[in-house]
Design a protein around this motif. Structure first.
Motif, mmCIF file in Angstrom:
data_model
loop_
_atom_site.group_PDB
_atom_site.id
_atom_site.type_symbol
_atom_site.label_atom_id
_atom_site.label_comp_id
_atom_site.label_asym_id
_atom_site.label_seq_id
_atom_site.Cartn_x
_atom_site.Cartn_y
_atom_site.Cartn_z
ATOM 1 N N HIS A 68 3.430 -3.901 4.525
ATOM 2 C CA HIS A 68 2.543 -2.792 3.953
ATOM 3 C C HIS A 68 3.862 -1.563 4.169
ATOM 4 C CE1 HIS A 68 -0.807 -3.742 6.319
ATOM 5 N NE2 HIS A 68 -1.529 -3.101 5.916
ATOM 6 N N ASP A 87 0.681 -0.818 -0.359
ATOM 7 C CA ASP A 87 -0.077 0.086 0.246
ATOM 8 C C ASP A 87 1.077 0.695 -0.144
ATOM 9 O OD1 ASP A 87 -1.148 -1.898 0.520
ATOM 10 O OD2 ASP A 87 -2.200 -1.643 2.460
ATOM 11 N N HIS A 131 -9.244 -0.064 2.379
ATOM 12 C CA HIS A 131 -8.059 0.098 2.948
ATOM 13 C C HIS A 131 -8.483 0.076 4.519
ATOM 14 C CE1 HIS A 131 -5.112 1.967 5.142
ATOM 15 N NE2 HIS A 131 -6.672 3.350 5.470
ATOM 16 N N GLU A 152 0.577 7.394 0.241
ATOM 17 C CA GLU A 152 -0.314 7.598 0.917
ATOM 18 C C GLU A 152 0.683 8.841 2.233
ATOM 19 O OE1 GLU A 152 -2.495 3.452 2.873
ATOM 20 O OE2 GLU A 152 -0.064 3.608 3.654
ATOM 21 N N HIS A 176 -6.564 2.164 -4.074
ATOM 22 C CA HIS A 176 -6.916 1.876 -2.693
ATOM 23 C C HIS A 176 -7.940 2.557 -1.601
ATOM 24 C CE1 HIS A 176 -4.827 -0.300 0.283
ATOM 25 N NE2 HIS A 176 -4.666 0.286 1.626
ATOM 26 N N ALA A 226 -3.181 4.549 -3.020
ATOM 27 C CA ALA A 226 -4.274 5.820 -1.946
ATOM 28 C C ALA A 226 -4.740 6.918 -3.107
ATOM 29 C CB ALA A 226 -3.733 6.919 -1.256
ATOM 30 N N GLY A 248 -10.212 4.060 0.991
ATOM 31 C CA GLY A 248 -10.812 3.985 2.272
ATOM 32 C C GLY A 248 -12.351 4.854 2.492
#
Length: 263
Positions: A229, A14, A117, A17, A68, A40, A70
């Motif tokens: 991660h 991931d 996520h 971010e 990803h 992200a 969320g």
């Protein structure tokens, strides 16, 4: 199948971010060491410049690109549960997929998968309503997209019900509960930090597709993709070592989406 070494495995992280002037050390630096990137989309983290740079670098290294999405919770990094309706989940996920999809087009590549996520992913693990909403969002944008999900999860079930491709994921740096869910980050031991423990798990997953839960229960997770991660301490070095360890086990590192190349 336990006891059978897979010919290939995907290695994902991931990333993307950061946000504005706030960046994560080593974030996109993991890209040369992975085969799929979960980027992200701007809700839990990320912004247009960060997203653009992550997609560009992933495309340069021929890494499979995934959205990803969320919960809209930058303060909590998308790790706090939110009570959203099914329609809110659908439209939020569609919006986020579209953001990554647009930058993929800008850089001459295409989006290949979607991985929820944090709290959204945890909810879709066990809750059929949330899982159905995520799957519906993916299908409505592009039914060719692969859904990254956990073995036996509600999301895997709902995605398959809609005829979507599923890539089963296992985590290299997270502890598992006996029921196959992740140990909450608020509990001690929820995150694996030791290089030895992470490499041992990677080798075991490569050999027989199993891992050990926090109480010693053996879980058959049969993964297509392994995740470390991007914000795990020393992620760049760890991913390089994980890749070498997998290859030493006779595993070819290959994006799961590569099977659909050109379709």
């Amino acid at each position: 199948m336990p006891g059978t070494t897979p010919r290939s495995l995907d290695l994902n992280a991931d990333l993307g971010e950061g946000y504005g002037r706030y960046t994560l050390d080593g974030d996109v630096d993991v890209i040369p060491h992975i085969t799929s990137a979960n980027i992200a989309c701007g809700f839990h983290a990320g912004d247009p410049r960060t997203l653009d740079a992550a997609v560009a670098m992933a495309a340069e290294h021929r890494v499979g690109i995934g959205a990803h999405p969320g919960f809209p919770d930058r303060v909590g990094f998308g790790r706090r549960m939110m009570a959203l309706s099914s329609e809110e989940i659908i439209t939020d996920v569609v919006y986020q997929i579209g953001a990554v999809q647009a930058f993929c087009r800008r850089h001459g590549t295409r989006l290949r998968h979607v991985k929820p996520h944090g709290a959204l992913g945890n909810l879709a693990w066990t809750d059929d309503r949330a899982a159905e909403a995520v799957a519906a969002a993916v299908e409505s944008v592009d039914p060719r997209l692969t859904v990254m999900a956990w073995h036996g999860s509600a999301l895997e079930r709902q995605a398959r019900r809609r005829g979507l491709a599923v890539a089963r994921e296992a985590f290299l740096d997270r502890a598992y509960a006996p029921d196959g869910t992740l140990v909450p980050r608020s509990r001690p031991g929820a995150v694996l930090h030791g290089e030895g423990a992470i490499l041992d798990r990677a080798r075991r997953l490569a050999r027989d597709g199993t891992l050990e839960a926090i109480d010693g229960t053996v879980l058959d997770v049969a993964p297509d993709s392994l995740c470390l991660h991007g914000d795990t301490a020393g992620a760049v070095d760890l991913l390089a070592k994980v890749g070498a360890a997998l290859q030493a086990e006779g595993v070819t590192l290959r994006a799961f989406s590569a099977a659909g190349e050109g379709t």
